[in-house]
Enzyme design. Structure first.
Site, PDB file in Angstrom:
ATOM      1  N   SER A   1     -13.007 -29.205 -32.603  1.00  0.00           N
ATOM      2  CA  SER A   1     -13.160 -28.582 -31.295  1.00  0.00           C
ATOM      3  C   SER A   1     -12.158 -29.218 -30.353  1.00  0.00           C
ATOM      4  O   SER A   1     -11.518 -30.203 -30.682  1.00  0.00           O
ATOM      5  CB  SER A   1     -14.564 -28.811 -30.753  1.00  0.00           C
ATOM      6  OG  SER A   1     -14.698 -30.131 -30.281  1.00  0.00           O
ATOM      7  N   LYS A   2     -12.056 -28.647 -29.168  1.00  0.00           N
ATOM      8  CA  LYS A   2     -11.083 -29.158 -28.215  1.00  0.00           C
ATOM      9  C   LYS A   2     -11.308 -30.632 -27.927  1.00  0.00           C
ATOM     10  O   LYS A   2     -10.410 -31.363 -27.554  1.00  0.00           O
ATOM     11  CB  LYS A   2     -11.173 -28.355 -26.923  1.00  0.00           C
ATOM     12  CG  LYS A   2     -10.837 -26.890 -27.151  1.00  0.00           C
ATOM     13  CD  LYS A   2      -9.688 -26.441 -26.276  1.00  0.00           C
ATOM     14  CE  LYS A   2      -9.039 -25.175 -26.796  1.00  0.00           C
ATOM     15  NZ  LYS A   2      -9.928 -24.017 -26.795  1.00  0.00           N
ATOM     16  N   ARG A   3     -12.523 -31.065 -28.083  1.00  0.00           N
ATOM     17  CA  ARG A   3     -12.869 -32.446 -27.763  1.00  0.00           C
ATOM     18  C   ARG A   3     -12.133 -33.448 -28.632  1.00  0.00           C
ATOM     19  O   ARG A   3     -11.655 -34.457 -28.171  1.00  0.00           O
ATOM     20  CB  ARG A   3     -14.367 -32.666 -27.979  1.00  0.00           C
ATOM     21  CG  ARG A   3     -15.168 -32.088 -26.874  1.00  0.00           C
ATOM     22  CD  ARG A   3     -16.133 -33.059 -26.245  1.00  0.00           C
ATOM     23  NE  ARG A   3     -16.692 -32.482 -25.039  1.00  0.00           N
ATOM     24  CZ  ARG A   3     -17.485 -31.430 -25.048  1.00  0.00           C
ATOM     25  NH1 ARG A   3     -17.833 -30.877 -26.186  1.00  0.00           N
ATOM     26  NH2 ARG A   3     -17.934 -30.926 -23.939  1.00  0.00           N
ATOM     27  N   ASN A   4     -12.136 -33.178 -29.950  1.00  0.00           N
ATOM     28  CA  ASN A   4     -11.613 -34.205 -30.843  1.00  0.00           C
ATOM     29  C   ASN A   4     -10.237 -33.853 -31.368  1.00  0.00           C
ATOM     30  O   ASN A   4     -10.048 -33.549 -32.526  1.00  0.00           O
ATOM     31  CB  ASN A   4     -12.584 -34.443 -32.009  1.00  0.00           C
ATOM     32  CG  ASN A   4     -13.043 -33.136 -32.626  1.00  0.00           C
ATOM     33  OD1 ASN A   4     -12.261 -32.208 -32.732  1.00  0.00           O
ATOM     34  ND2 ASN A   4     -14.278 -33.069 -33.027  1.00  0.00           N
TER      35      ASN A   4
END
Length: 489
Positions: free
Chosen positions: A261-264
């Site tokens: 996801s954009k997070r990681n």
RNA sequence: GGCCCCGUCGUCUAGCGGCCUAGGACUCUGGCUUCUCAAGCCAGCUACGAGGGUUCGAAUCCCUUCGGGGCUACCA
């Protein structure tokens, strides 16, 4: 794999739902779809699943098209190229889905369900509380005339639900083997929304049949939706031997073993393009996530990939995305590029970074430095820091390196170098090296590492640069001497 | 919770009963080379989740268990 497919043309589709930029997981799927189609000499179909118009936008659709093109994953049927089974945007096929939905309703395979979202949610909640598998309870399979009249006066808009018969569905996944789902855990599912628009469950199955898709290679998140898809085939009257072969690809996980996801980490392909990753490097790396050629080779061309790729060699466990390895492969690919090719690819980055404007003179100079830096960069964007010193008008030593040439020892080196170079007329790298070695290493008995470090910083502004003497040659006599003067306090 | 999928070095993988005292790549560590950084070369660290079987023999087959993940929507 059913034998009847042996003589049939392979037709593989990539069918993303562009609710955002395509990410590495999508692309890995697209790559495998493409590679399998090319390997078998079949057709690669590109279809846009935009039935959820609240989430899919035209911009994302266009971005998906551009990304596939950039990667070189050309399609035989789909947006822009058309094909005999179009249109290839589901939003343009609404009448087709409506027709089939009506047929399912008339056949008794599907039925109208008037339960509201709130009622459904409340009942699911109760099921969970009672420790029963949550799912549609079949309430509207039979509706009394009274209830129907009431719903209609209330103005309820029904959804169309597919009836799941008792029993189970078993199919052979080309990667995972036989998979069975008991229908007790596959509730009646919605085909058409209250507003009349089709859902994925309807559109995907209808299109795969109508587009004569023979192989469905997709992410494993869709594995448990397969029995629903098969149920639609049955309602459509498709013969078992004509069902496509399913192959559910393992996930690509983020660096921290969570789902991507954009997070990681950056997941959008556009981000990698902007960072100077080569499309062939991205494809090569992604191909290695869940697949391998079988021997010890890892650096494969797109051509080799299509020759070597088979579904049998795809495995079933998820893979972690590793930026370091991508960078390593990208560096390998860069080193394989011809100078002309490298120049063409690097130029946009230099212009974007404001290093050059793109004149013929500038490009000629860049071309001359390329052989020196080709093995020193991991991404195309890295060229900027390597060649910048050749083009800046108001040169300045970078702040972290400045103190390193301010000390007495360095100043002595710089002064001596200036003397020697002022007296040197030949300005080619070997003459420069000869003269400077004689003066600094032989006469002053300095270690090369020490002596040339000060010079490097004065000339290039950084302690990291292309080879020193070549750099001076490229910079030219006047500019080189001027920088030495500037560095001497 | 239920259903389903998955489990070899830190990471990606090779391995489909004996070739495995488990191979390669990336990372990391040390060294060589060296004008920096790279590249290149050499060496090293580190893995079959656990427990039971089956077998002359298991990373490879079976069972259990533990762990991870997906699904469980009028998303896809």
């Amino acid at each position: 794999m059913p034998t009847n497919l042996a003589n049939k043309e392979v037709r593989v589709r990539f069918a993303p739902s562009p609710t955002g930029d395509l990410h590495v997981g999508n692309i890995r799927t697209a790559l495998f779809d493409w590679a399998y189609a090319r390997h078998t000499g079949g057709k690669f179909i590109f279809r846009i699943e935009d039935t959820d118009r609240d989430r899919v936008t035209d911009e994302y659709i266009q971005a998906a098209i551009d990304t596939l093109k950039w990667l070189g994953l050309t399609w035989d049927e789909g947006p822009e190229v058309g094909g005999p089974n179009g249109p290839y945007l589901q939003s343009q096929r609404l009448d087709i889905y409506a027709e089939w939905a009506a047929k399912f309703l008339a056949q008794g395979d599907a039925y109208y369900c008037y339960c509201s979202s709130d009622e459904l949610e409340a009942r699911r909640e109760a099921q969970r509380a009672a420790n029963v598998a949550p799912g549609y309870d079949g309430k509207c399979r039979e509706i009394s005339a009274d209830d129907l009249a009431r719903y209609q006066t209330e103005g309820r808009k029904p959804v169309l639900r597919m009836r799941m018969p008792d029993g189970s569905t078993t199919f052979t996944d080309a990667i995972r083997g036989d998979v069975t789902f008991d229908h007790n855990f596959v509730p009646d599912f919605v085909l058409v929304r209250g507003d009349g628009s089709p859902l994925y469950t309807l559109a995907v199955a209808v299109d795969d049949v109508l587009m004569k898709v023979t192989h469905v290679l997709r992410g494993e998140d869709l594995l448990s939706s397969t029995p629903r898809q098969i149920r639609v085939y049955q309602a459509m009257g498709v013969k078992i031997e004509d069902y496509p072969t399913f192959a559910h690809l393992p996930f690509v996980m983020g660096q921290d073993n969570a789902k991507l996801s954009k997070r990681n980490g950056e997941v959008s392909i556009a981000w990698y393009r902007d960072r100077g990753f080569l499309p062939e490097a991205i494809c090569n790396y992604l191909a290695l996530l869940g697949w391998s050629p079988g021997d010890d080779r890892e650096n494969v061309t797109m051509q080799e990939l299509t020759e070597l790729f088979t579904v049998e060699r795809v495995h079933s466990s998820p893979a972690r995305f590793d930026m370091k390895k991508l960078e390593a492969i990208n560096g390998d690919k860069i080193r394989l590029l011809s100078l002309e090719d490298l120049l063409a690819r690097v130029t946009p980055f230099l212009i974007k970074d404001g290093v050059i404007t793109g004149t013929a003179d500038e490009l000629a100079l860049v071309a001359k430095t390329l052989p020196l830096i080709q093995e020193r960069i991991a991404t195309l964007a890295d060229v900027t820091s390597m060649v910048k010193f050749l083009f800046v008008s108001n040169f300045e030593v970078e702040s972290e390196s400045a103190p390193k040439i301010a000390d007495e020892q360095s100043q002595i080196v710089l002064k001596r170098a200036l003397e020697v170079l002022t007296a040197t007329s030949a300005w080619d790298h070997s003459s420069l090296e000869q003269a400077l070695r004689a003066a600094l290493i032989d006469e002053m008995a300095l270690k090369p590492r020490i002596a040339f470090s000060a010079l490097r910083i004065a000339i290039t502004g950084s302690h990291i640069s292309p080879p020193l003497f070549e750099s001076m040659e490229l910079l030219g006599r006047d500019a080189s001497l001027a920088r030495l003067v500037m560095a001497i306090k």
